[in-house]
Design a protein around this motif. Sequence first.
Motif, mmCIF file in Angstrom:
data_model
loop_
_atom_site.group_PDB
_atom_site.id
_atom_site.type_symbol
_atom_site.label_atom_id
_atom_site.label_comp_id
_atom_site.label_asym_id
_atom_site.label_seq_id
_atom_site.Cartn_x
_atom_site.Cartn_y
_atom_site.Cartn_z
ATOM 1 N N VAL A 104 -0.951 -21.518 -21.832
ATOM 2 C CA VAL A 104 0.510 -21.404 -21.668
ATOM 3 C C VAL A 104 1.133 -22.776 -21.855
ATOM 4 O O VAL A 104 0.471 -23.797 -21.636
ATOM 5 N N ASN A 273 7.062 -11.264 -18.398
ATOM 6 C CA ASN A 273 6.191 -12.090 -19.235
ATOM 7 C C ASN A 273 5.671 -13.311 -18.492
ATOM 8 O O ASN A 273 6.367 -14.306 -18.356
ATOM 9 N N GLY A 274 4.437 -13.222 -18.016
ATOM 10 C CA GLY A 274 3.820 -14.354 -17.312
ATOM 11 C C GLY A 274 3.444 -15.493 -18.238
ATOM 12 O O GLY A 274 3.024 -16.555 -17.781
ATOM 13 N N LEU A 275 3.592 -15.269 -19.560
ATOM 14 C CA LEU A 275 3.173 -16.278 -20.547
ATOM 15 C C LEU A 275 4.352 -17.025 -21.147
ATOM 16 O O LEU A 275 4.162 -17.928 -21.956
ATOM 17 N N THR A 282 5.759 -18.810 -15.072
ATOM 18 C CA THR A 282 4.678 -18.888 -16.055
ATOM 19 C C THR A 282 3.454 -19.604 -15.505
ATOM 20 O O THR A 282 3.570 -20.598 -14.796
ATOM 21 N N SER A 292 -2.675 -13.976 -17.004
ATOM 22 C CA SER A 292 -1.272 -13.577 -17.172
ATOM 23 C C SER A 292 -1.083 -12.777 -18.444
ATOM 24 O O SER A 292 -1.806 -12.955 -19.413
ATOM 25 N N LYS A 294 1.952 -10.198 -20.936
ATOM 26 C CA LYS A 294 3.325 -9.787 -21.214
ATOM 27 C C LYS A 294 3.359 -8.273 -21.031
ATOM 28 O O LYS A 294 2.602 -7.563 -21.680
ATOM 29 N N ARG A 338 6.985 -12.038 -12.582
ATOM 30 C CA ARG A 338 6.642 -13.378 -13.091
ATOM 31 C C ARG A 338 7.871 -13.962 -13.798
ATOM 32 O O ARG A 338 8.559 -14.782 -13.232
ATOM 33 N N ASN A 339 8.159 -13.514 -15.023
ATOM 34 C CA ASN A 339 9.432 -13.855 -15.680
ATOM 35 C C ASN A 339 9.992 -12.555 -16.221
ATOM 36 O O ASN A 339 9.572 -12.081 -17.273
ATOM 37 N N ASN A 422 13.410 -16.510 -11.848
ATOM 38 C CA ASN A 422 12.490 -15.829 -12.761
ATOM 39 C C ASN A 422 13.022 -14.497 -13.278
ATOM 40 O O ASN A 422 12.261 -13.629 -13.672
#
Lengths: 437, 443
Positions: A104, A273-275, A282, A292, A294, A338-339, A422
């Motif tokens: 990431v 999206n954790g990436l 992230t 992580s 998406k 996450r995001n 986030n």
Amino acid sequence: MISQIESIVKCAEQAGADEVEIFYVDGKVISIDIERDEISLAEKSIIRGVGIRASVDGAVGFSSTNDFTKVEEVIEHAVKYATIKSQDVSDWGGFPSNGKYPKVDGVFDKKLHDIGLDSCIDYAVKMIDGAKSVERAMPTSGNFVCSSSTRTIYNSNGIMVRESGTIIEGSIDSVARDGDISTASEFDISRSLDIDFYQIGFNASDLANRSLNGIRIESGEVPVLLRPTAFAEIIGHALVPSLDADNVQKGRSALCGRLSTAIASEELDIIDNGLLAKGVGTAMMDDEGTPSQKIDIIVNGMLETFLYDCYTAGKDARKSTGNGVRRSYSSAPAVGIRNMTIQYPPTDIISETSHGILINSVIGAHTANPVSGDFSVEARNAFTIRDGSICEPIKSLMLSGNVFELLKNIDGAGFDVRAVGNIITPTVRVSNQQVVG
Amino acid sequence: MDVELHDIKVLEASGTSIILDNGAIEEISANFSKRAGVRVLVDGSWGFTSTDDINAIDDALRSAIGLATQAHEKAPCTSFPITLTGPTNIRHISKVKKDPSDVPVEEKVQLLKDIEQQMKLPQIVSTNVYYSESEVHMLYTNSEGSECESKLTRCGFGITAVAKDEDLQMGFDSRFGVCGYEIFDRYDALSLANDVATAAVQLLSAKASPGGHLPVILDPKLAGVFIHEALGHAAEADLVLEGSSILKEEMGRQIASELISVHDDPTLPEFGYYPFDDEGVSPTRTTIIRDGVLNHYLHSRETAARLGFPKSGNARAQGCGIPIVRMSNTFIEEGDTSFDEMVEDIQYGIYLIGSRGGQTNPGEGVFQFNAEKGHLIENGSLTMPLRNVSLSGNTLEILKNVVAVGNDLKYHSGLCGKNGQLIPVSDGAPHIKISSAMVGGSV
């Protein structure tokens, strides 16, 4: 700490654990408090602690400490609690075992890790200067925070992962006076040193100033434009709990049984999206060590999935979506976003609105009913829109409704995509929304 | 450059929590922590360092002096004449009737299961019972020679029930106290669980609230939340100094109906109790409003010095955080009107019950609260049950519109958040009647 891992594992196994997990955090935080237009406090804290989970017969126990002389006691508690709990549940799917992590970008900035107090004070002073630059307005309080921390996750299924991250954040409240009184606040948050602190201060004061001498409006149904801060607040408190697989499994979500059905406007997509490069949420792994990902939550208005951590995934016999999130080392993981990114085809939304109301932020969103999605909030820094232009400020306005109705009634979005913590969203327009003036 | 004052706090805490979800144990967890916080005042600028290493207090003190000195040199703060009052020595080791650590975890789990059984009504689809206990040992010393020590045990539980037909509705209640396991002798958790479940079921058939300006009655819980959120925060002297309180220019003025008196009292044996505040000050009752007139703000050492008032002992911190001006047990003094008398002369109004929380903007005096449920009042009696009833408006308008204060004061425990710190508090109030307030509900 790392040298203690082996003895922790041995100790847990002797106490009867089938699996062990060690979550270790080591970090430092510098913060500066602003009162009125002065720096009132400089603070530094060092944080270091460990949370230990043990599983016994398909149940998990948790215990934590920052006192490393108490580690053995903590392990015994975790194992004992797992043993008591195992009489009730046995649908634990195990700690993660896939140790392949994605790369990431933009989560660690060495400049932030090494930042000195002098620079932190400079940034706080810039926010104050920005806030003082607007006529009739003054800052009332504010905060600057810069943190750097490293998470280490080890489990007996072979996970051994460590990642460092930095966060910098500034926020300020302003008040404007000219007989009438009006307030506003502004903030920004980032993983690296790319924030314009002067602008944060200016924006807070500018909004407070423009909100002076608000008018009263009639109650009724009108098109409402929710700026990112306002929309993110409502989504965060009224929608996010319904997407948590734990609430779904326990019948506490209005979205129970609604997978693969339309729950929102056809053009709306929601992704977690954790990436996401530089995202506040992230990381290469979640707080349980799951890589992580998406996740498409809503695609073209259809509900595609709920969000899972290891525990809820085990219950549904599926894999975690990488949404195991901890508040700190002293809390067990639970499902968290996450995001979360809200996407809708953008247009020049304000100039296309012939009449409506623009709401910058809301208060009271946390009082939303997390089960039904009903909410009732007080709009802050709201303005009328006529013939495509922002007109008078509105003094007081109550907005109430249901988040699922709201998602269906979205009929427009702006280009102004913004990360509100986030939750990443543009301004959205809701076709007909009940307001009480 | 002189260090005017420094203080050191060392905290050792342990806690256990148990969550029973839909009748099964969701989580049992324990936490043990030690932490120290060191605060230093240099020419009006504060420096603060907190650390997990309580053996490194000298380092923390040096760090805090360094932070305050740098802050002062870089961006000097207006200095203020902090009142040095000499040492205070307070020692309070709480005596609980039943030490929760003497009760086996298995017994606690069984009690939670018994509580859960009380919620098994036909339409209840989901339940949650939460229990927590904590013991906090605090040592406070300062450069004036103060030495204070306390050990406080806190215990409590929360109950949630979700009912379903075409729709989902929720009931919730909780009880927390500065006490031991005798919390379960003090309150009947089993009947409370039954009430919570019954309330959730009744909400299924409740109607949405009408909106508009109407006469309202607030129950003790909602009136307590209102006085805490809308008035209490505005009375915190740090907000007054910042210019973000509507009470800034109001000292000595009539800001509420003559029927209203409001106090904050850390010495009451409620959830917001403390024997000394986080600056080592011995706390006293503060009368914020007397007969409708603004009488006093809540103070820390700094705000008291800056505004020239006596200290009130209202500086509090979460754990080893920086002390800030906070409330303790805040309450509206009892009046003499019965609830029945309040309802009697309302032709068309709303009775709001309980609180799902609220938020306020103390700078403009705007607030918003959601009641858990309500009733329509028609021709002097309670009629149709209502849901999603919210109340919003201007704090001072509401306070002036109070036309009756009840004779049935009750306290409720809760956690109050400010600047990212959560602390235990309690709110108290009797029923209060307001001639006109803005209420609304979902469509």
